[in-house]
Scaffold this motif. Structure first.
Motif, PDB file in Angstrom:
ATOM      1  N   UNK A  46       0.836  -1.203   0.000  1.00 29.75           N
ATOM      2  CA  UNK A  46       0.000   0.000   0.000  1.00 29.75           C
ATOM      3  C   UNK A  46       0.868   1.248   0.000  1.00 29.75           C
ATOM      4  N   UNK A  47       1.934   1.237   0.791  1.00 28.75           N
ATOM      5  CA  UNK A  47       2.841   2.386   0.851  1.00 28.75           C
ATOM      6  C   UNK A  47       3.476   2.643  -0.513  1.00 28.75           C
ATOM      7  N   UNK A  48       3.881   1.591  -1.199  1.00 32.96           N
ATOM      8  CA  UNK A  48       4.506   1.753  -2.509  1.00 32.96           C
ATOM      9  C   UNK A  48       3.485   2.195  -3.567  1.00 32.96           C
ATOM     10  N   UNK A  49       2.243   1.793  -3.421  1.00 30.92           N
ATOM     11  CA  UNK A  49       1.203   2.257  -4.344  1.00 30.92           C
ATOM     12  C   UNK A  49       0.892   3.737  -4.121  1.00 30.92           C
ATOM     13  N   UNK A  50       1.006   4.192  -2.874  1.00 31.46           N
ATOM     14  CA  UNK A  50       0.886   5.625  -2.584  1.00 31.46           C
ATOM     15  C   UNK A  50       2.019   6.376  -3.273  1.00 31.46           C
ATOM     16  N   UNK A  51       3.239   5.849  -3.144  1.00 28.35           N
ATOM     17  CA  UNK A  51       4.405   6.515  -3.729  1.00 28.35           C
ATOM     18  C   UNK A  51       4.301   6.593  -5.252  1.00 28.35           C
ATOM     19  N   UNK A  52       3.864   5.505  -5.887  1.00 27.75           N
ATOM     20  CA  UNK A  52       3.901   5.428  -7.354  1.00 27.75           C
ATOM     21  C   UNK A  52       2.681   6.033  -8.032  1.00 27.75           C
ATOM     22  N   UNK A  53       1.714   6.523  -7.248  1.00 30.55           N
ATOM     23  CA  UNK A  53       0.553   7.165  -7.859  1.00 30.55           C
ATOM     24  C   UNK A  53      -0.600   6.235  -8.147  1.00 30.55           C
ATOM     25  N   UNK A  56      -3.639   8.004  -5.899  1.00 29.78           N
ATOM     26  CA  UNK A  56      -3.181   9.352  -6.248  1.00 29.78           C
ATOM     27  C   UNK A  56      -3.212  10.322  -5.069  1.00 29.78           C
ATOM     28  N   UNK A  57      -2.448  11.403  -5.235  1.00 28.58           N
ATOM     29  CA  UNK A  57      -2.427  12.474  -4.242  1.00 28.58           C
ATOM     30  C   UNK A  57      -3.852  12.969  -3.989  1.00 28.58           C
ATOM     31  N   UNK A  58      -4.166  13.123  -2.726  1.00 28.16           N
ATOM     32  CA  UNK A  58      -5.515  13.526  -2.348  1.00 28.16           C
ATOM     33  C   UNK A  58      -6.329  12.396  -1.766  1.00 28.16           C
ATOM     34  N   UNK A  60      -4.827  10.181   0.235  1.00 24.51           N
ATOM     35  CA  UNK A  60      -4.097   9.833   1.461  1.00 24.51           C
ATOM     36  C   UNK A  60      -3.623  11.115   2.126  1.00 24.51           C
ATOM     37  N   UNK A  61      -3.207  10.995   3.370  1.00 22.68           N
ATOM     38  CA  UNK A  61      -2.643  12.125   4.105  1.00 22.68           C
ATOM     39  C   UNK A  61      -1.135  11.969   4.185  1.00 22.68           C
ATOM     40  N   UNK A  62      -0.429  13.089   4.342  1.00 21.15           N
ATOM     41  CA  UNK A  62       1.019  13.068   4.437  1.00 21.15           C
ATOM     42  C   UNK A  62       1.668  13.715   3.232  1.00 21.15           C
ATOM     43  N   UNK A  63       3.001  13.720   3.218  1.00 18.20           N
ATOM     44  CA  UNK A  63       3.739  14.392   2.139  1.00 18.20           C
ATOM     45  C   UNK A  63       4.837  13.488   1.594  1.00 18.20           C
ATOM     46  N   UNK A  64       5.194  13.757   0.319  1.00 21.80           N
ATOM     47  CA  UNK A  64       6.260  13.005  -0.353  1.00 21.80           C
ATOM     48  C   UNK A  64       7.220  13.985  -0.999  1.00 21.80           C
ATOM     49  N   UNK A  65       8.507  13.787  -0.749  1.00 17.75           N
ATOM     50  CA  UNK A  65       9.555  14.527  -1.457  1.00 17.75           C
ATOM     51  C   UNK A  65      10.398  13.539  -2.238  1.00 17.75           C
ATOM     52  N   UNK A  66      10.632  13.859  -3.512  1.00 17.71           N
ATOM     53  CA  UNK A  66      11.468  12.999  -4.347  1.00 17.71           C
ATOM     54  C   UNK A  66      12.498  13.845  -5.078  1.00 17.71           C
ATOM     55  N   UNK A  68      14.566  15.832  -3.942  1.00 18.93           N
ATOM     56  CA  UNK A  68      14.687  17.181  -3.386  1.00 18.93           C
ATOM     57  C   UNK A  68      13.485  18.073  -3.602  1.00 18.93           C
ATOM     58  N   UNK A  69      12.411  17.556  -4.239  1.00 16.37           N
ATOM     59  CA  UNK A  69      11.247  18.388  -4.545  1.00 16.37           C
ATOM     60  C   UNK A  69       9.968  17.738  -4.012  1.00 16.37           C
ATOM     61  N   UNK A  70       9.040  18.539  -3.483  1.00 17.68           N
ATOM     62  CA  UNK A  70       7.725  17.983  -3.123  1.00 17.68           C
ATOM     63  C   UNK A  70       7.013  17.497  -4.385  1.00 17.68           C
ATOM     64  N   UNK A  71       6.369  16.337  -4.278  1.00 24.27           N
ATOM     65  CA  UNK A  71       5.671  15.777  -5.441  1.00 24.27           C
ATOM     66  C   UNK A  71       4.242  15.415  -5.056  1.00 24.27           C
ATOM     67  N   UNK A  72       3.364  15.492  -6.047  1.00 25.79           N
ATOM     68  CA  UNK A  72       1.957  15.146  -5.858  1.00 25.79           C
ATOM     69  C   UNK A  72       1.500  14.334  -7.064  1.00 25.79           C
ATOM     70  N   UNK A  73       1.825  13.046  -7.057  1.00 26.34           N
ATOM     71  CA  UNK A  73       1.549  12.202  -8.205  1.00 26.34           C
ATOM     72  C   UNK A  73       0.061  11.863  -8.280  1.00 26.34           C
ATOM     73  N   UNK A  74      -0.514  12.077  -9.443  1.00 26.49           N
ATOM     74  CA  UNK A  74      -1.922  11.766  -9.683  1.00 26.49           C
ATOM     75  C   UNK A  74      -2.113  10.415 -10.365  1.00 26.49           C
TER      76      UNK A  74
END
Length: 512
Positions: A46-53, A56-58, A60-66, A68-74
């Motif tokens: 589940x964690x890896x599915x959150x990471x890979x989109x 999608x962003x929205x 789940x709660x929390x933040x991802x940086x990849x 060096x940049x914040x990312x919001x994968x849809x």
């Protein structure tokens, strides 16, 4: 000094009735192999599915940086565009397309709307060489083995200029040689600066390849361990995964075998296509009431073919031999007749043959013995729910209720549903083919406990396994199979891994 390529902070993901992840945080250093461990259902995938989109962003709660940049994968396309590629446990290749077509599917080498096939095949050949495959890129995927298909998936990832490669149980379906090659390739990619996250239940592989390991338990990140500190052992990882020490990988069990339940005599099975080839040749074995009997053999020895052919002639042609139940010959040439004779077979491929993944837990459990729930030709739905709920609790199936879709469960919980299905049918002999494949040590322990309980009830249990420590840990006797021949019948008191391996290779010719 290494820098952080990925930081996931306070990730929380909720499904109806289940909090799959709760405030999970993980940091991955650039150019390393980072392992993620946890019991089935802990939340790793589940964690890896959150990471890979995939989620999608929205959602789940929390933040991802990849990088060096914040990312919001849809979507997966968004994560792949940033250099993150995930290879799922169930490979996503099209079997009837060529290797090259699969590698560039969705990423075609095209000019002015036309695919450049020469360039496609040439570039695919370069990628295949990079992952150690010598196959022609025009070869259809259906014509290569699972180990090679895994390498094709990695070649596909490399074609997308991957920076972070995620592998979910990459060696679960591979033999030892293919596993070793894959792990060696991951090490090579690390030397080339590619970061990898590997989810695996095989702790010996994690010890061999990982730089760090993050342990997730019950949807929470517990700790991250440095593998090169010299203080991390398999026992230490297990303690983090299950929240306690497993002093023994196998539960204590005292065996008291009774009368002979099942005898298979002079069993011979021919290959379904090459009918001149014997896959099982004159095999004779038996199991007594309350006894756990193992079958050990190398890949291609005929273990699964033996089991499937006994259970309703589900494999092979030209099948001959006799099956006796309590000394009386029985017919098992169809699945219903095998079930009527009190024999059940738990397949090694639970997703393909053992379960209906789009149906719920209740229907899967009742499926093998609907007649026990029928009244005047109709299934009693309330009784069906009661039976399923009883198994959900007794087998510790982690699901909110019995109407949960089986395909949404973790591998260990799916395996418990398969076992529940056949336990409900109440067979006298239960054949378990790779019963713990792809599940973690905690879930394995629960499965072993169930096996012991069934033996104590007087069932005859046959366990087919590729893991010799497993057979040595739970079986009363172990048969060895080589090239379709039974080569030994070894009691537990005399069995060793080295001795079994000698019998498992007894009929094999030494290469010139």
């Amino acid at each position: 000094m290494q820098d952080t390529i990925l930081a996931m902070r306070d990730i929380t993901k909720t499904f109806p009735g289940v909090k799959a992840l709760q405030d999970v945080s993980i940091e991955v250093e650039r150019g390393t192999v980072h392992a993620i461990c946890g019991e089935n259902g802990a939340g790793k995938s589940t964690l890896m599915k959150v990471l890979s989109g995939v989620y999608p962003h929205g959602t789940f709660e929390g933040s991802i940086e990849f990088d060096g940049q914040p990312v919001e994968f849809k979507s997966i396309n968004d994560s792949e565009a940033s250099g993150i590629v995930i290879i799922h446990q169930e490979l996503a290749l099209s079997p009837y397309l060529s290797i090259a077509e699969n590698i560039y599917l969705g990423n075609e080498q095209a000019k002015r709307g036309w695919i450049d096939w020469n360039k496609t095949n040439l570039e695919a050949a370069k990628l295949l060489k990079r992952v150690g495959l010598r196959d022609n890129p025009i070869t259809k995927v259906t014509d290569i083995g699972v180990g090679k298909q895994q390498l094709v998936e990695i070649a596909k990832a490399l074609s997308k200029e991957v920076k972070l490669l995620i592998l979910d149980e990459p060696t679960a379906a591979l033999n030892d040689d293919d596993s070793a090659h894959l792990l060696g390739l991951i090490s090579q990619l690390r030397e080339q600066g590619i970061t990898s996250i590997i989810i695996s239940h095989k702790l010996n592989e994690i010890e061999a390849i990982a730089d760090r390991v993050t342990i997730i338990r019950d949807g929470k990140s517990i700790e991250t361990l440095e593998m090169h500190s010299g203080e991390v052992t398999e026992e230490r990882i297990i303690r983090g995964m299950v929240g306690r020490s497993l002093e023994s990988r196998f539960p204590d069990h005292e065996s008291n075998p009774g009368e002979e339940l099942l005898r298979i005599e002079d069993w011979t099975v021919h290959h379904p296509i090459d009918r001149s080839r014997k896959v099982v040749d004159g095999a004779t074995l038996n199991v007594r009431a309350g006894e756990i009997v193992g079958i050990a053999g190398l890949m291609g020895a005929g273990r699964t073919e033996l089991a499937m052919s006994v259970f309703g002639h589900s494999y092979g042609t030209g099948i001959s031999g006799k099956v006796y139940k309590r000394g009386v010959e029985v017919r098992t040439n169809t699945v219903p007749r095998a079930i009527e004779a009190g024999i059940a077979y738990v397949t090694e491929d639970r997703k393909r043959y053992g379960l209906n993944l789009i149906d719920d837990i209740k229907r899967n459990i009742s499926g093998s013995a609907l007649g026990k729930l029928a009244r005047f030709g109709f299934v009693n739905d309330a009784e069906e729910s009661t039976v399923a709920e009883r198994f959900r609790k007794s087998m510790n199936i982690k699901a909110p209720n019995v109407t949960a879709k089986t395909g949404k469960l973790s591998g260990g919980n799916q395996q418990k549903v398969v076992l529940s299905k056949w336990m409900f049918a109440d067979p006298e002999v239960l054949i378990l083919d790779e019963p713990t494949r792809g599940i973690d040590v905690g879930a394995k322990y629960e499965i072993y406990t169930v096996i012991n309980r069934l033996a104590d009830e007087g069932k005859g249990i046959i366990v087919i396994s590729s893991e010799l420590p497993e057979l040595l840990g739970i079986c009363d006797r172990i048969y060895t199979l080589s090239e379709g021949h039974i080569t030994a019948d070894v009691p537990r008191s005399e069995a060793t891994a080295e001795g079994l391996m000698q019998y498992m290779t007894k009929y094999r010719e030494v290469d010139a």
